[in-house]
Each structure stands twice: as structure tokens, then as C-alpha cells.
Design an enzyme around this catalytic site. Structure first.
Site, PDB file in Angstrom:
ATOM      1  N   ASP A   1       0.853  -1.184   0.000  1.00 30.52           N
ATOM      2  CA  ASP A   1       0.000   0.000   0.000  1.00 30.52           C
ATOM      3  C   ASP A   1       0.895   1.242   0.000  1.00 30.52           C
ATOM      4  O   ASP A   1       2.109   1.143  -0.200  1.00 30.52           O
ATOM      5  CB  ASP A   1      -0.981  -0.032   1.178  1.00 30.52           C
TER       6      ASP A   1
ATOM      7  N   CYS B   1       3.213  -3.346   4.101  1.00 31.05           N
ATOM      8  CA  CYS B   1       2.490  -2.112   4.405  1.00 31.05           C
ATOM      9  C   CYS B   1       3.278  -1.393   5.495  1.00 31.05           C
ATOM     10  O   CYS B   1       4.442  -1.717   5.720  1.00 31.05           O
ATOM     11  CB  CYS B   1       1.028  -2.379   4.787  1.00 31.05           C
TER      12      CYS B   1
ATOM     13  N   HIS C   1       4.923 -30.665  11.863  1.00 29.29           N
ATOM     14  CA  HIS C   1       4.627 -29.454  11.099  1.00 29.29           C
ATOM     15  C   HIS C   1       3.605 -29.737   9.993  1.00 29.29           C
ATOM     16  O   HIS C   1       2.685 -28.953   9.775  1.00 29.29           O
ATOM     17  CB  HIS C   1       5.904 -28.848  10.528  1.00 29.29           C
TER      18      HIS C   1
ATOM     19  N   THR D   1       3.064  -1.432   8.821  1.00 25.31           N
ATOM     20  CA  THR D   1       3.470  -2.337   9.907  1.00 25.31           C
ATOM     21  C   THR D   1       3.596  -3.784   9.454  1.00 25.31           C
ATOM     22  O   THR D   1       4.202  -4.592  10.147  1.00 25.31           O
ATOM     23  CB  THR D   1       2.446  -2.306  11.060  1.00 25.31           C
TER      24      THR D   1
ATOM     25  N   HIS E   1       8.761 -24.330   9.633  1.00 28.42           N
ATOM     26  CA  HIS E   1       7.696 -24.897  10.459  1.00 28.42           C
ATOM     27  C   HIS E   1       6.298 -24.729   9.872  1.00 28.42           C
ATOM     28  O   HIS E   1       5.440 -25.580  10.096  1.00 28.42           O
ATOM     29  CB  HIS E   1       7.706 -24.262  11.853  1.00 28.42           C
TER      30      HIS E   1
END
Length: 146
Positions: free
Chosen positions: A8, A65, A134, A67, A98
């Protein structure tokens, strides 16, 4: 490797830098992001990248973005996507080993560009461990999507 990348307005600079790095390394990069600094919705770009990964148009996705949080949530809404938000290379390695993550998320306002580049390299070069526990957990995640 064929990679989709989206962002963004809060991550234009990182997207462009990472795209250039990946192309210089010989990867094919599909730009699903914006080049505008005008406010826009991360959801649209997270979805665009995730759909390309889910439809097997690309091998991996990268979403960025401010964060990394919002765009990772958006990407994870697409069936078949396991998007890991990473702030260091250990997280990038472990989300591949994992979780067999197929999309990487980062935040331009959270980490430096050199760390972001290292995270991308770690994410793209680390294979899934194929460990039984996993695989079992990933199967449970897939069941949740039904």
C-alpha cells in the site's frame, strides 16, 4: 523464482527496492502494489498477491504495508495462504521451516531496508522441513478453511 509483491502507500519505497533487488538476482517479479503515496487500502494488495500464490501463478508472495499487520491479515483470508509477518531473519527461517509459509509480510515503518532484504533472502531460500508435526499442523490449518 516467480514472485508476486504488493504494497500500500505505506511501503512504496520498500516494494520498489526489493523488486529491483529480486530482478537483479534473476527472479521474475509481478508487481501487484501501488506506486502512489496517496492513502489506499492494503486489503486490495494483500488479496491480489495472495490470489496469485493460491492460484499457482507464482511460487511465493511478498506483501508490505506500514506495519505488515493489516496486509498479512488480508493475505491470510485467501484460502491456501500461510502468510508470516516477519521482523527478523529467524522468524523468516522458522515460518518457512515450520509453517511452510507461502507469503512473507513486512512493515516498512518497523524494520530497516537492509533487514528487510535479509528477511526476503532467508524466506526465499529456506525450505519447509517436512517434519511430521509441522505437516500435521498445516493439515489442521487447511481443515479450518473448509
Amino acid at each position: 523464482m516467480k514472485i508476486a509483491i504488493g504494497n500500500d502507500h505505506g511501503a512504496v519505497d520498500y516494494k520498489n527496492t526489493i523488486m529491483e533487488m529480486l530482478r537483479n538476482e534473476g527472479h521474475e517479479v509481478i508487481d501487484c502494489g501501488t506506486d502512489s503515496y496517496e492513502s489506499c487500502d492494503y486489503v486490495d494488495f494483500g488479496k491480489a498477491v495472495a490470489e496469485k500464490v493460491a492460484n499457482h501463478e507464482v511460487e511465493k508472495g511478498i506483501v508490505i504495508c506500514g506495519t505488515g499487520i493489516g496486509i498479512s491479515i488480508a493475505a491470510n483470508k485467501v484460502k491456501g495462504i500461510r502468510c508470516g509477518l516477519c521482523t527478523n531473519t529467524t522468524m523468516a527461517r522458522l515460518t518457512r521451516e515450520h509453517n511452510d509459509a507461502n507469503v512473507l509480510s513486512m512493515g516498512q515503518r518497523i524494520i530497516g531496508i537492509e533487514v528487510a532484504k535479509d528477511i526476503v533472502h532467508t524466506f526465499l531460500s529456506t525450505p519447509f522441513s517436512n517434519g511430521e508435526r509441522h505437516k500435521r499442523r498445516i493439515e489442521k490449518l487447511a481443515e479450518m478453511e473448509k
